[in-house]
Design a protein around this motif. Structure first.
Motif, short mmCIF file in Angstrom:
data_model
loop_
_atom_site.label_atom_id
_atom_site.label_comp_id
_atom_site.label_asym_id
_atom_site.label_seq_id
_atom_site.Cartn_x
_atom_site.Cartn_y
_atom_site.Cartn_z
N PHE A 165 32.87 31.68 44.65
CA PHE A 165 34.24 31.23 44.44
C PHE A 165 34.96 32.32 43.66
O PHE A 165 34.37 32.94 42.78
CB PHE A 165 34.26 29.92 43.64
CG PHE A 165 33.46 28.84 44.29
CD1 PHE A 165 34.05 27.98 45.20
CD2 PHE A 165 32.10 28.69 44.02
CE1 PHE A 165 33.31 26.98 45.82
CE2 PHE A 165 31.35 27.70 44.63
CZ PHE A 165 31.96 26.85 45.54
N GLY A 166 36.22 32.58 43.97
CA GLY A 166 36.95 33.62 43.26
C GLY A 166 38.45 33.43 43.31
O GLY A 166 38.97 32.76 44.20
N SER A 167 39.11 34.05 42.35
CA SER A 167 40.57 34.04 42.33
C SER A 167 41.12 35.25 43.07
O SER A 167 42.31 35.30 43.39
CB SER A 167 41.09 34.02 40.89
OG SER A 167 40.62 35.16 40.19
N GLU A 168 40.27 36.24 43.35
CA GLU A 168 40.59 37.39 44.19
C GLU A 168 39.28 37.95 44.71
O GLU A 168 38.21 37.55 44.26
CB GLU A 168 41.39 38.45 43.43
CG GLU A 168 40.57 39.19 42.38
CD GLU A 168 41.20 40.52 41.99
OE1 GLU A 168 40.98 41.51 42.70
OE2 GLU A 168 41.91 40.54 40.98
N GLY A 169 39.38 38.88 45.64
CA GLY A 169 38.17 39.46 46.24
C GLY A 169 37.71 40.74 45.57
O GLY A 169 36.78 41.37 46.02
N GLY A 170 38.37 41.12 44.47
CA GLY A 170 38.04 42.37 43.80
C GLY A 170 38.93 43.49 44.29
O GLY A 170 39.33 43.52 45.45
N SER A 171 39.28 44.40 43.38
CA SER A 171 40.16 45.52 43.71
C SER A 171 41.49 45.06 44.28
O SER A 171 42.10 45.74 45.11
CB SER A 171 39.48 46.52 44.66
OG SER A 171 38.34 47.09 44.05
N GLY A 172 41.93 43.85 43.89
CA GLY A 172 43.22 43.34 44.33
C GLY A 172 43.23 42.79 45.74
O GLY A 172 44.30 42.50 46.29
N THR A 173 42.06 42.60 46.36
CA THR A 173 41.99 42.08 47.73
C THR A 173 41.97 40.56 47.74
O THR A 173 41.73 39.92 46.72
CB THR A 173 40.71 42.59 48.44
OG1 THR A 173 39.57 42.07 47.77
CG2 THR A 173 40.66 44.11 48.47
N SER A 174 42.20 40.00 48.91
CA SER A 174 42.07 38.56 49.10
C SER A 174 40.61 38.16 49.05
O SER A 174 39.72 38.96 49.37
CB SER A 174 42.65 38.15 50.45
OG SER A 174 44.03 38.44 50.51
N VAL A 175 40.36 36.91 48.67
CA VAL A 175 38.99 36.38 48.69
C VAL A 175 38.56 36.24 50.15
O VAL A 175 39.24 35.56 50.93
CB VAL A 175 38.91 35.02 47.98
CG1 VAL A 175 37.51 34.42 48.11
CG2 VAL A 175 39.31 35.15 46.52
N PRO A 176 37.47 36.87 50.56
CA PRO A 176 37.03 36.74 51.95
C PRO A 176 36.46 35.35 52.21
O PRO A 176 35.94 34.70 51.30
CB PRO A 176 35.94 37.81 52.08
CG PRO A 176 35.43 38.01 50.69
CD PRO A 176 36.59 37.75 49.78
N ASP A 177 36.56 34.92 53.45
CA ASP A 177 35.99 33.63 53.85
C ASP A 177 34.47 33.72 53.95
O ASP A 177 33.77 32.73 53.75
CB ASP A 177 36.55 33.20 55.21
CG ASP A 177 38.05 32.94 55.14
OD1 ASP A 177 38.45 32.05 54.38
OD2 ASP A 177 38.80 33.65 55.84
N LEU A 178 33.98 34.90 54.28
CA LEU A 178 32.55 35.09 54.52
C LEU A 178 32.19 36.51 54.11
O LEU A 178 32.95 37.45 54.36
CB LEU A 178 32.28 34.89 56.02
CG LEU A 178 30.87 34.94 56.55
CD1 LEU A 178 30.03 33.81 55.97
CD2 LEU A 178 30.89 34.83 58.07
N SER A 179 31.04 36.68 53.47
CA SER A 179 30.52 38.01 53.14
C SER A 179 29.20 38.19 53.86
O SER A 179 28.34 37.30 53.80
CB SER A 179 30.32 38.18 51.63
OG SER A 179 31.56 38.20 50.96
N ILE A 180 29.05 39.33 54.52
CA ILE A 180 27.83 39.62 55.26
C ILE A 180 27.28 40.95 54.76
O ILE A 180 27.93 42.00 54.89
CB ILE A 180 28.09 39.69 56.78
CG1 ILE A 180 28.62 38.33 57.27
CG2 ILE A 180 26.83 40.12 57.52
CD1 ILE A 180 29.02 38.31 58.73
N GLU A 181 26.08 40.91 54.17
CA GLU A 181 25.44 42.13 53.69
C GLU A 181 24.62 42.73 54.82
O GLU A 181 23.86 42.04 55.50
CB GLU A 181 24.53 41.82 52.49
CG GLU A 181 23.91 43.07 51.90
CD GLU A 181 23.04 42.80 50.69
OE1 GLU A 181 22.36 43.75 50.25
OE2 GLU A 181 23.01 41.66 50.19
N VAL A 182 24.78 44.04 55.02
CA VAL A 182 24.05 44.76 56.06
C VAL A 182 23.21 45.86 55.41
O VAL A 182 23.42 46.22 54.25
CB VAL A 182 25.02 45.36 57.11
CG1 VAL A 182 25.79 44.26 57.83
CG2 VAL A 182 25.98 46.36 56.48
#
Length: 116
Positions: free
Chosen positions: A52-69
């Motif tokens: 959960f976040g108020s932003e996605g970091g570095s001023g970005t939007s919070v992503p709906d999904l994060s996928i680590e590769v």
């Protein structure tokens, strides 16, 4: 009680778009296909996480999904070759990840990342 699995569900009338994005580009396997409901995944061992976040970091939007590769540059090349617009990045963030944002065919903001 112990949480065993968390699954993300997205409504769509075009399952082919899911196959192209999550199957062809990201290389996830089609694990279940009822014709009207498909599940993509991997046999990799993964941690259960909900963020959960108020932003996605570095001023970005919070992503709906994060996928680590395991190879961010290969992932970036696959998305570019498929004509998927990159909305942010690629960038090495101060908290130790290299990442970029794309939108899936359903409008979900997806954070593709690799720990550096």
């Amino acid at each position: 009680m112990k949480v065993k699995r968390i699954m993300s569900n997205t409504a769509t009338s075009d399952l082919g778009k899911a196959a192209a994005f999550y199957g062809d580009i990201l290389g996830l396997e089609l694990l279940m296909d009822h014709g009207w409901f498909q599940t993509y995944g991997s046999d990799e061992r993964m941690m259960v996480q909900v963020s959960f976040g108020s932003e996605g970091g570095s001023g970005t939007s919070v992503p709906d999904l994060s996928i680590e590769v395991d190879d961010i540059e290969a992932a970036l090349e696959r998305f570019k070759n498929a004509g998927v617009p990159i909305e942010y990045g690629p960038v090495s963030e101060p908290w130790g990840v290299r990442r970029f944002y794309v939108r899936d065919p359903f409008g979900k903001l997806v954070n593709i990342l690799q720990h550096e």
